[in-house]
Design a protein around this motif. Structure first.
Motif, short mmCIF file in Angstrom:
data_model
loop_
_atom_site.label_atom_id
_atom_site.label_comp_id
_atom_site.label_asym_id
_atom_site.label_seq_id
_atom_site.Cartn_x
_atom_site.Cartn_y
_atom_site.Cartn_z
N ALA A 4 11.18 1.78 -2.27
CA ALA A 4 12.61 1.57 -2.54
C ALA A 4 13.04 0.15 -2.18
O ALA A 4 13.82 -0.47 -2.90
CB ALA A 4 13.45 2.59 -1.79
N GLU A 5 12.50 -0.36 -1.09
CA GLU A 5 12.84 -1.72 -0.67
C GLU A 5 12.33 -2.74 -1.68
O GLU A 5 13.04 -3.69 -2.04
CB GLU A 5 12.23 -2.03 0.70
N LEU A 6 11.10 -2.55 -2.13
CA LEU A 6 10.51 -3.45 -3.13
C LEU A 6 11.32 -3.42 -4.41
O LEU A 6 11.66 -4.47 -4.97
CB LEU A 6 9.06 -3.07 -3.39
N ALA A 7 11.62 -2.23 -4.86
CA ALA A 7 12.39 -2.08 -6.10
C ALA A 7 13.73 -2.79 -5.99
O ALA A 7 14.12 -3.56 -6.88
CB ALA A 7 12.59 -0.61 -6.43
N ARG A 18 6.41 2.71 -8.90
CA ARG A 18 5.41 3.79 -8.88
C ARG A 18 4.56 3.79 -10.15
O ARG A 18 3.35 4.03 -10.11
CB ARG A 18 6.11 5.14 -8.72
N TYR A 19 5.19 3.52 -11.28
CA TYR A 19 4.49 3.47 -12.57
C TYR A 19 3.38 2.42 -12.53
O TYR A 19 2.23 2.71 -12.87
CB TYR A 19 5.49 3.17 -13.69
N TYR A 20 3.71 1.21 -12.12
CA TYR A 20 2.71 0.15 -12.08
C TYR A 20 1.66 0.42 -11.01
O TYR A 20 0.50 0.02 -11.15
CB TYR A 20 3.37 -1.22 -11.91
N SER A 21 2.03 1.15 -9.97
CA SER A 21 1.05 1.55 -8.95
C SER A 21 0.09 2.57 -9.54
O SER A 21 -1.13 2.48 -9.32
CB SER A 21 1.75 2.13 -7.73
N LEU A 23 -0.79 2.86 -12.57
CA LEU A 23 -1.67 2.16 -13.52
C LEU A 23 -2.71 1.29 -12.83
O LEU A 23 -3.62 0.77 -13.47
CB LEU A 23 -0.84 1.29 -14.47
N GLY A 24 -2.54 1.11 -11.52
CA GLY A 24 -3.48 0.28 -10.77
C GLY A 24 -3.14 -1.20 -10.78
O GLY A 24 -3.92 -2.02 -10.28
N LEU A 25 -1.99 -1.54 -11.33
CA LEU A 25 -1.59 -2.95 -11.33
C LEU A 25 -1.06 -3.38 -9.97
O LEU A 25 -1.11 -4.57 -9.62
CB LEU A 25 -0.53 -3.20 -12.41
N LEU A 26 -0.53 -2.44 -9.22
CA LEU A 26 -0.12 -2.67 -7.84
C LEU A 26 -0.99 -1.80 -6.96
O LEU A 26 -1.30 -0.66 -7.32
CB LEU A 26 1.35 -2.31 -7.64
N LYS A 27 -1.37 -2.35 -5.83
CA LYS A 27 -2.27 -1.60 -4.93
C LYS A 27 -1.66 -1.54 -3.54
O LYS A 27 -2.02 -2.32 -2.66
CB LYS A 27 -3.64 -2.27 -4.91
N PRO A 28 -0.75 -0.58 -3.35
CA PRO A 28 -0.12 -0.46 -2.04
C PRO A 28 -1.09 0.10 -1.01
O PRO A 28 -2.03 0.83 -1.34
CB PRO A 28 1.02 0.53 -2.30
N ALA A 29 -0.83 -0.25 0.23
CA ALA A 29 -1.59 0.33 1.34
C ALA A 29 -0.90 1.63 1.74
O ALA A 29 0.32 1.74 1.67
CB ALA A 29 -1.61 -0.64 2.51
N SER A 31 0.04 4.22 4.65
CA SER A 31 0.13 4.29 6.11
C SER A 31 -0.26 5.70 6.56
O SER A 31 -0.41 6.61 5.76
CB SER A 31 1.55 3.94 6.56
N VAL A 32 -0.39 5.86 7.87
CA VAL A 32 -0.79 7.16 8.42
C VAL A 32 0.23 8.25 8.12
O VAL A 32 -0.12 9.42 8.01
CB VAL A 32 -1.03 7.08 9.95
N ASN A 33 1.50 7.89 7.94
CA ASN A 33 2.52 8.90 7.64
C ASN A 33 2.63 9.19 6.14
O ASN A 33 3.47 9.95 5.72
CB ASN A 33 3.88 8.48 8.22
N GLY A 34 1.75 8.57 5.34
CA GLY A 34 1.72 8.85 3.91
C GLY A 34 2.56 7.93 3.05
O GLY A 34 2.49 7.98 1.83
N TYR A 35 3.37 7.10 3.67
CA TYR A 35 4.18 6.16 2.90
C TYR A 35 3.31 5.05 2.34
O TYR A 35 2.35 4.63 2.97
CB TYR A 35 5.29 5.55 3.77
N LYS A 36 3.69 4.57 1.16
CA LYS A 36 3.00 3.42 0.57
C LYS A 36 3.73 2.17 1.00
O LYS A 36 4.95 2.10 0.97
CB LYS A 36 2.95 3.56 -0.94
N SER A 37 2.95 1.19 1.37
CA SER A 37 3.51 -0.07 1.83
C SER A 37 3.00 -1.20 0.94
O SER A 37 1.81 -1.26 0.63
CB SER A 37 3.09 -0.31 3.29
#
Length: 137
Positions: A4-7, A18-21, A23-29, A31-37
């Motif tokens: 949400a912050e990125l958007a 999320r769409y570009y993620s 598709l593999g164009l974005l590769k978020p890390a 975290s242990v709590n399951g959030y994508k960073s």
């Protein structure tokens, strides 16, 4: 940075991120709590993607450009070649739209002078059904 912050920072939607993620164009890390960073690199990557989309590049084009870059090659020759193709396609679409606009304008001017008719068993709307015949006459 979370989805949400990125958007919000780039004036797009979380669904777009999320769409570009997906598709593999974005590769978020993850975290242990399951959030994508998303790192600064991913922020830059999304800026690039959004700019490329605004210039008419397709997702496939963008993947190709990114792959070229990730292989350590300059993507500039590819970008020039692709934009030439997209410009040619756009010009064809533009000419087709101009032709359609002409047909629509012609139809409207003819139809404004024609009477309304009720549908019959063989006709839905005589304006459309007779347009090509009238045009040829």
């Amino acid at each position: 940075m979370k989805v949400a912050e990125l958007a919000k920072s780039l004036g797009t939607t979380a669904d777009t991120v999320r769409y570009y993620s997906r598709l593999g164009l974005l590769k978020p890390a993850k975290s242990v709590n399951g959030y994508k960073s998303y790192s600064n690199k991913e922020v830059s990557r999304l800026k690039f993607i959004l700019s490329a989309r605004n210039l008419g590049f397709s997702v496939a084009d963008i993947k190709e450009i990114i792959n070229e870059s990730e292989d350590g090659k300059s993507a500039c020759p590819l970008v020039r070649s692709l934009i030439k193709e997209r410009l040619e396609e756009t010009e064809k679409q533009f000419q087709a739209m101009l032709a359609l606009r002409g047909k629509m304008s012609s139809a409207l001017s003819r139809w404004e002078e024609m009477e309304d008719k009720a549908p019959t068993a063989n006709m839905v709307c005589h304006l459309i059904e007779n347009f090509e015949q009238i045009k040829k006459a």
